[in-house]
Design a protein around this motif. Structure first.
Motif, short mmCIF file in Angstrom:
data_model
loop_
_atom_site.label_atom_id
_atom_site.label_comp_id
_atom_site.label_asym_id
_atom_site.label_seq_id
_atom_site.Cartn_x
_atom_site.Cartn_y
_atom_site.Cartn_z
N LEU A 17 55.25 32.52 39.92
CA LEU A 17 54.69 33.60 40.73
C LEU A 17 53.96 33.05 41.95
O LEU A 17 53.30 32.01 41.87
N HIS A 18 54.06 33.75 43.05
CA HIS A 18 53.26 33.41 44.22
C HIS A 18 51.79 33.61 43.85
O HIS A 18 51.44 34.49 43.06
N LEU A 19 50.92 32.79 44.42
CA LEU A 19 49.50 32.90 44.12
C LEU A 19 48.96 34.29 44.41
O LEU A 19 48.00 34.73 43.77
N ASP A 20 49.56 35.02 45.33
CA ASP A 20 49.10 36.38 45.62
C ASP A 20 49.25 37.32 44.44
O ASP A 20 48.68 38.42 44.45
N VAL A 72 40.48 40.73 50.45
CA VAL A 72 41.48 39.69 50.66
C VAL A 72 41.65 38.87 49.38
O VAL A 72 42.77 38.51 48.99
N VAL A 73 40.55 38.58 48.71
CA VAL A 73 40.61 37.86 47.44
C VAL A 73 41.48 38.60 46.44
O VAL A 73 42.26 38.00 45.69
N GLN A 74 41.38 39.92 46.43
CA GLN A 74 42.13 40.71 45.48
C GLN A 74 43.59 40.90 45.88
O GLN A 74 44.48 40.88 45.02
N ALA A 75 43.87 41.09 47.15
CA ALA A 75 45.21 41.44 47.59
C ALA A 75 46.02 40.28 48.15
O ALA A 75 47.25 40.28 48.08
N HIS A 76 45.34 39.28 48.72
CA HIS A 76 46.05 38.19 49.39
C HIS A 76 45.31 36.87 49.14
O HIS A 76 44.91 36.17 50.07
N PRO A 77 45.12 36.50 47.86
CA PRO A 77 44.27 35.34 47.55
C PRO A 77 44.76 34.02 48.13
O PRO A 77 43.97 33.11 48.34
N SER A 78 46.06 33.91 48.40
CA SER A 78 46.55 32.65 48.96
C SER A 78 45.99 32.38 50.34
O SER A 78 46.02 31.23 50.82
N ALA A 79 45.46 33.40 50.99
CA ALA A 79 44.91 33.24 52.34
C ALA A 79 43.41 32.96 52.32
O ALA A 79 42.81 32.78 53.39
#
Length: 219
Positions: free
Chosen positions: A163-166, A104-111
């Motif tokens: 850029l989005h944080l993701d 999740v840190v790598q692919a969707h860090p905003s979450a």
């Protein structure tokens, strides 16, 4: 048009194998000291209005190398400190990579909110707010340096790029590298990213009134 030079600290004995985070008492090793000195020598011709550092030792040591030979004092700002990784602090990266949260840190860090720590979104917000406040404090013609950490610099660069944080994991920030952002009334400009060589003459801001786009940059 304040210009900020985001400098990542030099190498430590833990850089790479361990997620150091806010672990106290982690100095630069011999490699990191050499990196800091080389970065400082490269930046020496550039007048700076301030040098601000994360309060962590490895950043302060890097910042003091940049300050050598200058009349400025060292400023510290906790908002430029490392992400609070909570329970992950001090963990071996090879072992953390087995945790389901790693993907999740790598692919969707905003979450992501680190267990016992803070969210990456909160870390980005505090760092960007700090940049904006230092811009206002130092004025529109300021050129200043901030010594911080890889994830923090990546998050600030992502914000400057819109850029989005993701997407921030697509940005690379090496130890002792310099990332330069120029803030105008309309938008930030990413002037350099992960820069580890070359001259600094072009980092002096353009003359006031020349427009918000660099030469050849369009509008």
């Amino acid at each position: 048009m304040p210009t900020v030079l985001l400098i990542r600290h030099g190498l430590t004995a833990q850089t790479g194998p361990v997620l150091t985070g806010w672990t106290p008492g982690v100095p630069l090793d011999a490699r990191g000291q050499g990196q800091a000195e080389r970065t400082a020598a490269r930046l020496a011709p550039l007048p700076l209005d301030a040098v601000v550092s994360s309060p962590l030792q490895r950043c302060e040591e890097t910042a003091r190398a940049v300050l050598k030979g200058r009349t400025l004092g060292l400023e510290t700002d906790e908002r430029f400190g490392e992400v609070h990784y909570g329970d992950w602090t001090g963990g071996k990266l090879a072992e953390l990579a087995e945790d389901p949260l790693w993907k999740v840190v790598q692919a969707h860090p905003s979450a992501v909110t680190f267990p016992g720590g803070e969210s990456l979104a909160a870390a980005q917000l505090r760092a960007v707010q700090a940049i904006r406040e230092w811009n206002a404090r130092l004025g529109p013609d300021a050129v200043y340096a901030v010594c911080s950490h890889g994830d923090i610099i990546k998050a600030v660069a992502a914000d400057a790029l819109g850029l989005h944080l993701d997407q921030f994991q697509r940005i690379q920030v090496d130890p002792a590298s310099v990332t330069v952002i120029r803030y105008t009334e309309l938008r930030p400009f990413l002037v350099r990213l992960n820069d580890t060589g070359g001259g600094v003459e072009g980092l002096v801001p353009p003359n006031p009134g020349s427009g918000d786009a660099p030469v050849g940059g369009g509008a």
